[in-house]
Design a protein around this motif. Structure first.
Motif, PDB file in Angstrom:
ATOM      1  N   THR A  16      -2.014 -26.693 114.946  1.00 42.84           N
ATOM      2  CA  THR A  16      -1.304 -26.497 116.217  1.00 42.84           C
ATOM      3  C   THR A  16       0.130 -27.016 116.125  1.00 42.84           C
ATOM      4  O   THR A  16       1.059 -26.394 116.629  1.00 42.84           O
ATOM      5  CB  THR A  16      -2.042 -27.221 117.372  1.00 42.84           C
ATOM      6  OG1 THR A  16      -3.353 -26.670 117.473  1.00 42.84           O
ATOM      7  CG2 THR A  16      -1.321 -27.053 118.696  1.00 42.84           C
ATOM      8  N   GLU A  17       0.296 -28.171 115.463  1.00 40.98           N
ATOM      9  CA  GLU A  17       1.620 -28.789 115.327  1.00 40.98           C
ATOM     10  C   GLU A  17       2.429 -28.183 114.185  1.00 40.98           C
ATOM     11  O   GLU A  17       3.562 -28.586 113.945  1.00 40.98           O
ATOM     12  CB  GLU A  17       1.466 -30.301 115.098  1.00 40.98           C
ATOM     13  CG  GLU A  17       0.888 -31.048 116.278  1.00 40.98           C
ATOM     14  CD  GLU A  17       1.870 -31.183 117.425  1.00 40.98           C
ATOM     15  OE1 GLU A  17       3.089 -31.295 117.172  1.00 40.98           O
ATOM     16  OE2 GLU A  17       1.420 -31.164 118.585  1.00 40.98           O
ATOM     17  N   ASN A  18       1.810 -27.237 113.456  1.00 41.57           N
ATOM     18  CA  ASN A  18       2.463 -26.567 112.329  1.00 41.57           C
ATOM     19  C   ASN A  18       2.941 -27.566 111.267  1.00 41.57           C
ATOM     20  O   ASN A  18       4.056 -27.489 110.767  1.00 41.57           O
ATOM     21  CB  ASN A  18       3.617 -25.695 112.817  1.00 41.57           C
ATOM     22  CG  ASN A  18       3.880 -24.556 111.862  1.00 41.57           C
ATOM     23  OD1 ASN A  18       3.015 -24.169 111.081  1.00 41.57           O
ATOM     24  ND2 ASN A  18       5.090 -24.031 111.908  1.00 41.57           N
ATOM     25  N   ILE A  19       2.065 -28.529 110.938  1.00 42.89           N
ATOM     26  CA  ILE A  19       2.360 -29.577 109.956  1.00 42.89           C
ATOM     27  C   ILE A  19       1.874 -29.126 108.584  1.00 42.89           C
ATOM     28  O   ILE A  19       0.783 -28.561 108.455  1.00 42.89           O
ATOM     29  CB  ILE A  19       1.644 -30.901 110.345  1.00 42.89           C
ATOM     30  CG1 ILE A  19       2.045 -31.356 111.741  1.00 42.89           C
ATOM     31  CG2 ILE A  19       1.893 -31.981 109.302  1.00 42.89           C
ATOM     32  CD1 ILE A  19       3.451 -31.810 111.914  1.00 42.89           C
ATOM     33  N   ASP A  20       2.661 -29.415 107.564  1.00 44.30           N
ATOM     34  CA  ASP A  20       2.278 -29.113 106.184  1.00 44.30           C
ATOM     35  C   ASP A  20       1.198 -30.104 105.738  1.00 44.30           C
ATOM     36  O   ASP A  20       1.430 -31.317 105.759  1.00 44.30           O
ATOM     37  CB  ASP A  20       3.507 -29.217 105.272  1.00 44.30           C
ATOM     38  CG  ASP A  20       3.159 -28.938 103.821  1.00 44.30           C
ATOM     39  OD1 ASP A  20       2.378 -27.997 103.566  1.00 44.30           O
ATOM     40  OD2 ASP A  20       3.664 -29.667 102.946  1.00 44.30           O
ATOM     41  N   PHE A  21       0.023 -29.585 105.390  1.00 41.70           N
ATOM     42  CA  PHE A  21      -1.075 -30.434 104.915  1.00 41.70           C
ATOM     43  C   PHE A  21      -1.972 -29.606 104.014  1.00 41.70           C
ATOM     44  O   PHE A  21      -1.894 -28.383 103.984  1.00 41.70           O
ATOM     45  CB  PHE A  21      -1.891 -30.996 106.089  1.00 41.70           C
ATOM     46  CG  PHE A  21      -2.799 -29.982 106.739  1.00 41.70           C
ATOM     47  CD1 PHE A  21      -4.145 -29.917 106.401  1.00 41.70           C
ATOM     48  CD2 PHE A  21      -2.315 -29.083 107.682  1.00 41.70           C
ATOM     49  CE1 PHE A  21      -4.992 -28.971 106.997  1.00 41.70           C
ATOM     50  CE2 PHE A  21      -3.142 -28.144 108.274  1.00 41.70           C
ATOM     51  CZ  PHE A  21      -4.482 -28.088 107.933  1.00 41.70           C
ATOM     52  N   GLU A  22      -2.815 -30.307 103.288  1.00 41.90           N
ATOM     53  CA  GLU A  22      -3.822 -29.645 102.457  1.00 41.90           C
ATOM     54  C   GLU A  22      -5.182 -30.188 102.862  1.00 41.90           C
ATOM     55  O   GLU A  22      -5.367 -31.407 102.933  1.00 41.90           O
ATOM     56  CB  GLU A  22      -3.549 -29.950 100.983  1.00 41.90           C
ATOM     57  CG  GLU A  22      -4.570 -29.367 100.041  1.00 41.90           C
ATOM     58  CD  GLU A  22      -4.367 -29.818  98.588  1.00 41.90           C
ATOM     59  OE1 GLU A  22      -5.301 -29.594  97.801  1.00 41.90           O
ATOM     60  OE2 GLU A  22      -3.311 -30.383  98.264  1.00 41.90           O
ATOM     61  N   ALA A  23      -6.113 -29.300 103.176  1.00 42.40           N
ATOM     62  CA  ALA A  23      -7.492 -29.711 103.453  1.00 42.40           C
ATOM     63  C   ALA A  23      -8.238 -29.694 102.122  1.00 42.40           C
ATOM     64  O   ALA A  23      -8.140 -28.728 101.364  1.00 42.40           O
ATOM     65  CB  ALA A  23      -8.152 -28.771 104.446  1.00 42.40           C
ATOM     66  N   ILE A  24      -8.935 -30.780 101.833  1.00 41.91           N
ATOM     67  CA  ILE A  24      -9.705 -30.900 100.598  1.00 41.91           C
ATOM     68  C   ILE A  24     -11.173 -31.015 100.985  1.00 41.91           C
ATOM     69  O   ILE A  24     -11.546 -31.885 101.780  1.00 41.91           O
ATOM     70  CB  ILE A  24      -9.274 -32.146  99.796  1.00 41.91           C
ATOM     71  CG1 ILE A  24      -7.767 -32.094  99.500  1.00 41.91           C
ATOM     72  CG2 ILE A  24     -10.086 -32.267  98.521  1.00 41.91           C
ATOM     73  CD1 ILE A  24      -7.205 -33.386  98.949  1.00 41.91           C
ATOM     74  N   PHE A  25     -11.990 -30.122 100.453  1.00 43.47           N
ATOM     75  CA  PHE A  25     -13.412 -30.106 100.778  1.00 43.47           C
ATOM     76  C   PHE A  25     -14.220 -30.545  99.568  1.00 43.47           C
ATOM     77  O   PHE A  25     -13.882 -30.221  98.435  1.00 43.47           O
ATOM     78  CB  PHE A  25     -13.839 -28.691 101.198  1.00 43.47           C
ATOM     79  CG  PHE A  25     -13.064 -28.183 102.383  1.00 43.47           C
ATOM     80  CD1 PHE A  25     -13.459 -28.496 103.666  1.00 43.47           C
ATOM     81  CD2 PHE A  25     -11.929 -27.404 102.205  1.00 43.47           C
ATOM     82  CE1 PHE A  25     -12.734 -28.036 104.766  1.00 43.47           C
ATOM     83  CE2 PHE A  25     -11.201 -26.937 103.298  1.00 43.47           C
ATOM     84  CZ  PHE A  25     -11.616 -27.258 104.576  1.00 43.47           C
TER      85      PHE A  25
END
Length: 160
Positions: A16-25
């Motif tokens: 929603t905040e359009n933040i650069d991140f990586e989800a790691i599963f």
């Protein structure tokens, strides 16, 4: 790795905040300490952080983000939070207070935004890894962005 379609409150907030991140599963068979999770992900434990929740005598909550291989210094935490003293909340209260389960507690997307302090060691890093709000989900992102989103300050809060 595991299911890539998992959306947690933390991931929704970042999107929603359009933040650069990586989800790691990763595959999770229940609670594992942070050092074990770091090893499972092939990450340096110094780059992986855990989210701990404390309370004061009035039962107001405070959130601390610290490296998985370290322990909180509750006196330093109290000083950083402007409190006389703090203690860890009971494990049984984690879900009620945060909306997350033990081992899956993220500083992002809790039921309520509590005063948050991130260990000063994170400020030097380009990206840190922390719980994505569910067992088997981690988030990798810039610690300054995390501080901005949570209203957190950086302080020395670890023991030793």
């Amino acid at each position: 790795m595991a299911k890539k379609h998992i959306k947690t409150n933390a991931i929704r907030l970042l999107e929603t905040e359009n933040i650069d991140f990586e989800a790691i599963f990763y595959e999770s068979s229940g609670f594992a300490d942070g050092v074990t999770v770091a090893k499972k992900l092939g990450q340096d434990p110094e780059d992986v952080y855990k989210t701990l929740v404390t309370e004061n005598k009035e039962h107001e909550n405070f959130v601390f983000v610290i490296g998985v291989g370290h322990e909180l210094d509750l006196k330093k935490c109290a000083a950083a939070a402007g409190q006389k003293s703090l203690e860890m909340i009971h494990v049984k209260d984690i879900t009620k207070v945060t909306g997350y389960v033990r081992g899956g507690c993220s500083p992002l997307g809790m039921k309520k935004q509590f005063k948050t302090v991130i260990d000063i060691s994170a400020a030097e890093k380009e990206r840190i890894i922390f719980s994505g709000g569910k067992l088997g989900v981690q988030i990798k992102m810039n610690p300054e962005e995390l501080a901005r989103l949570t209203g957190a300050e950086f302080a020395d809060i670890k023991r030793g």
